[in-house]
Every structure is written in C-alpha cells, then in structure tokens.
Design an enzyme around this catalytic site. Structure first.
Site, PDB file in Angstrom:
ATOM      1  N   ARG A   1      -1.857-108.503 -43.441  1.00 56.78           N
ATOM      2  CA  ARG A   1      -2.099-107.108 -42.744  1.00 56.78           C
ATOM      3  C   ARG A   1      -1.364-105.731 -42.960  1.00 56.78           C
ATOM      4  NH1 ARG A   1      -3.516-111.381 -40.061  1.00 56.78           N
ATOM      5  NH2 ARG A   1      -5.754-111.346 -39.160  1.00 56.78           N
TER       6      ARG A   1
ATOM      7  N   HIS B   1      -5.468-108.574 -46.696  1.00 59.39           N
ATOM      8  CA  HIS B   1      -5.882-109.324 -48.018  1.00 59.39           C
ATOM      9  C   HIS B   1      -6.227-108.431 -49.118  1.00 59.39           C
ATOM     10  CE1 HIS B   1      -4.292-112.883 -45.961  1.00 59.39           C
ATOM     11  NE2 HIS B   1      -5.295-113.299 -45.448  1.00 59.39           N
TER      12      HIS B   1
ATOM     13  N   HIS C   1      -3.582-118.486 -51.047  1.00 68.22           N
ATOM     14  CA  HIS C   1      -4.167-118.633 -49.915  1.00 68.22           C
ATOM     15  C   HIS C   1      -4.887-120.166 -49.892  1.00 68.22           C
ATOM     16  CE1 HIS C   1      -5.915-117.834 -46.107  1.00 68.22           C
ATOM     17  NE2 HIS C   1      -5.324-116.449 -46.176  1.00 68.22           N
TER      18      HIS C   1
ATOM     19  N   GLN D   1       3.646-117.370 -44.046  1.00 68.31           N
ATOM     20  CA  GLN D   1       2.987-117.268 -43.138  1.00 68.31           C
ATOM     21  C   GLN D   1       2.147-118.729 -42.793  1.00 68.31           C
ATOM     22  OE1 GLN D   1       2.080-114.182 -41.797  1.00 68.31           O
ATOM     23  NE2 GLN D   1       0.273-114.858 -40.449  1.00 68.31           N
TER      24      GLN D   1
ATOM     25  N   GLU E   1       1.625-119.653 -46.664  1.00 71.46           N
ATOM     26  CA  GLU E   1       1.421-118.569 -47.434  1.00 71.46           C
ATOM     27  C   GLU E   1       2.879-117.899 -47.819  1.00 71.46           C
ATOM     28  OE1 GLU E   1      -1.837-116.088 -46.194  1.00 71.46           O
ATOM     29  OE2 GLU E   1      -2.027-117.929 -44.760  1.00 71.46           O
TER      30      GLU E   1
END
Ligand code: BGC
Length: 399
Positions: free
Chosen positions: A106, A131, A207, A316, A343
């Site tokens: 974000r 993204h 991802h 992440q 991620e």
C-alpha cells in the site's frame, strides 16, 4: 552396413544429447491464450532434475504453477492460479503468483511527494493505493521473455518498459524479472532489476499463494511458520504502517520459532487485518552476504517445506484472509485461509516514511533484488522413526 550406419547415428545422437546437457537446455514455451485486448500470452516451463516444475507466463511475469514432490515423491502443484488468461483477468484474481509493482503493497491515500512534486495514484483499496494500480500495474501487462540455459541452471528473463506517468508513477522505468531453477536442486530464484530516467519509488515482489499440501487443499492453518524477524511494522486501521517499528516479543507476531498458524490467527479476527497481514522487519544480512534467511514454512501432512532467502529488508506474511471460495485451476476451490503469501519486499508505504529503508530509485542507479525459494521434504515427527536417511522434525520445532 545399415547396422554400422545406425550405430554411428546412435552415437551421434548420444553425443548431441550429452552436449545439450552440458550446454544446458533453454526452457520451453507454449501459448497460454490471449488477453481481452488480443495480446498473445506465452507460458515458460522451468524444471529441476529433482521434480520441481515451475511455469511462468508473460502476463504479469506470473508464476502460474509450481509442482513439488512430497515426502513420498508424489508431485502436486502448490500455488493458486487459473487455467487460462480469462481467470487471471477476472475479479476473482487476487494477484495470484504475479510480479507486483511498480510498488507492492500500500501507499497511503495514493499520494507521495518526491523532489518537491506531489504525485497522485489510483485508490483501489479502501482509501489507499494497492499493488501498483488498476489497469497497467505490473501484474496486468504482458512482458517480453528471453530464455537461457546454462550447465547448472536455466531461466527466463521477463522485461517490461513502463512509460513515464503509467499508473501515476514518474519516470520511464525498465524493469526485468528473472526466474531460474538450478538443475540439481528444487530451488526457485526470482531476481529483479530496474532502471529509471526520473526519481521514482520501486518495490517489487512475487505474490504466490502457497499451500504445501497442494493448491485447493482446505487450509494452511496447520502449516508451521518461522520468520527470522525480531520486529515488525504495526498497521493503522487501513493497513498502512504507523511508522513505528515494534518488537515481536510477547505478541502474536512472534514467529522466531516454528509455530502453527492456527495457534494465534483467531486473535486477529476482529482486527483490521482480519488475520495475518503484516510486514516483518528481517534481521540484517550477515556480513558479506547478499541475502538473509527470511522465513521457513512446513507442512507436516505432505512433508513439504520451503525456506526463503532474500536480499530484501522485509517480508509480508498474508494468511489468505480475503480468499473467498473462488474456483481456480482444475476446478479446485480456494477457501478463506487455504493459502498464504510470504512476500519479500521493502516495507509498505516506505515512500511516506523517512525512517524506513528507501524505495526511491534515481537515474543512473540500478534497482536489484533477489529471493530464493528452497523446497525440500522432511519426515514429520510421528513418522520420524520409520524412515531412514531423512531429516526428522527436530530443530526449531513447533511451540
Ligand atoms: C496484502 C493484502 C491484500 C492482498 C491482496 C497482500 O499483499 O498485504 O492486504 O489483501 O495482498 O491479494
């Protein structure tokens, strides 16, 4: 005479085969269909001699399949995806397997200021930019591909030139992502490069949604995770980092030892993330090393395990909280928390936080990043006594 000729032909063929192995074979490609606007999409296949098969398509430089052997040698595709381009173009696609950017995760309110100029990006996630945007984020464009094959590994490099202003980002950005697989190990390396002609933020990741029991298996809650992080970046209620860096000690984000995801995920049910959706601050790279050990994931059911090494400062962990039962490859259903993402990345919204490692790429510099996903098998503890010669679940065991 004819026997002599065929013997001669056979030895020539054998020699050619040996030299092909020595020189390395390039990955093969096949058509994967067309995008809505008629652009042809190709898919490339990488293989190791130990059973790993990875497929990557030119749309979004996306990992579409990842086949891995389990503890008994049975192969399963362990990532979520679709059988065709239309699936990837559908609303049900939540960035499955793609290359994510120009800036992954974000950016608060889709705004940032660089060299005194304010930039506004698309808002596509509540109040924020997620993204890389809407129409031409890196997951949605078709990249060009170039294959290579060496003695020890083979790979494919995808390149995309993103024009100045695309999705609101400054600068003409040339970005490439190379997927490679060594011949004799079940490793998948993903490395990124980018250059620009104007200062611009860049933060790239893959991802992939993993389920080590096989994509479409009911849940990942029984997977055990270890994250090599002492701290994390807490989120506000819209999942933007507050800017603080806090210790994982005593929190539900302490994954310094293998811990089943099920153990604490419920504690996030009422939180804005509705599950794990956090950036961990990885321990620094050991002196002189390009990468640090970031995370490991184990599935006792299949005996498959994954270790991630990365050059990035963060990772992440997203526990598939928004998966909604969409039907993917081979008609399999992807239920809530039936897959997870790990991620590797710079921290989310870094462009708006001076205390985070910078994501700004300047003209004359080259952005580089590499992550290696290492797959192997282990013998879960209840079977450990039965099998010989395989490592049992002993070190860093689940809490
Ligand atoms: C984010 C999640 C988001 C998901 C989208 C993850 O990288 O952290 O918040 O919902 O991507 O698929």
């Amino acid at each position: 005479m004819s026997l002599k000729v065929s013997k001669y032909a056979a030895s020539i063929a054998a020699l050619l085969m040996l030299s092909a192995i020595a020189n390395g074979q390039k990955p093969e490609s096949e058509p994967f269909g067309k995008t809505k606007d008629g652009t042809a999409v190709e898919v490339y296949t990488l293989k190791s001699s130990k059973g790993l098969v990875a497929k990557i398509m030119t749309r979004g430089a996306t990992l579409t399949e990842l086949h891995l052997p389990d503890k008994d040698g049975t192969i399963a595709d362990c990532i979520l995806g679709w059988d065709d381009v239309a699936g990837y173009e559908s609303e049900d696609n939540q960035y499955f397997g793609c290359t994510t950017g120009r800036v992954c995760n974000r950016i608060a309110k889709g705004k940032f200021t660089l060299d005194g100029k304010e930039y506004t990006l698309a808002i596509n996630n509540d109040l924020n930019h997620l993204h890389g945007g809407v129409e031409k984020s890196l997951d949605k464009v078709v990249w060009t591909a170039k294959t290579w094959g060496g003695e020890k590994a083979s790979g494919v490099t995808f390149t995309y030139k993103s024009p100045d202003g695309e999705e609101g980002y400054p600068g003409n950005l040339t970005v490439s992502v190379t997927y490679s697989v060594p011949r004799d190990k079940n490793n998948l390396s993903i490395s990124y490069k980018a250059t620009t002609d104007q200062a611009t933020p860049v933060n790239l990741t893959n991802h992939a949604y993993f389920n080590l029991s096989g994509a479409g298996s009911k849940t990942v809650l029984n997977h055990a995770l270890l994250v090599n992080a002492e701290s994390y970046t807490p989120n506000d209620e819209t999942l933007i980092p507050t800017g603080k860096i806090e210790s994982v000690e005593g929190t539900d984000l302490d994954f310094r030892k293998f811990t089943r995801i099920a153990k604490r995920v419920k504690n996030f049910d009422e939180k804005p993330e509705i599950g794990y959706d956090h950036n961990f601050v990885l321990k620094p790279k050991p002196e002189g090393k390009k990468m640090v050990f970031a995370a490991a994931l184990r599935d006792a059911k299949s005996g498959r395990q994954m270790r991630i090494m990365t050059s990035e400062p963060g990772i992440q962990f997203y526990s598939g909280n928004f998966l909604k039962g969409q039907v993917g490859k081979d008609g399999k259903t992807y239920a809530h928390r039936s897959a997870l993402c790990l991620e590797t990345q710079h921290f989310p919204d870094s462009i708006n936080h001076e205390n985070f490692p910078t994501t700004v790429l300047k003209p004359g510099e080259e952005f580089t990043s590499q992550s290696v996903y290492q797959f192997s098998t282990f013998v879960p503890r209840k079977n450990a006594g039965k099998a010989k010669g395989k490592k049992s679940e002993s070190k860093n065991d689940e809490k």
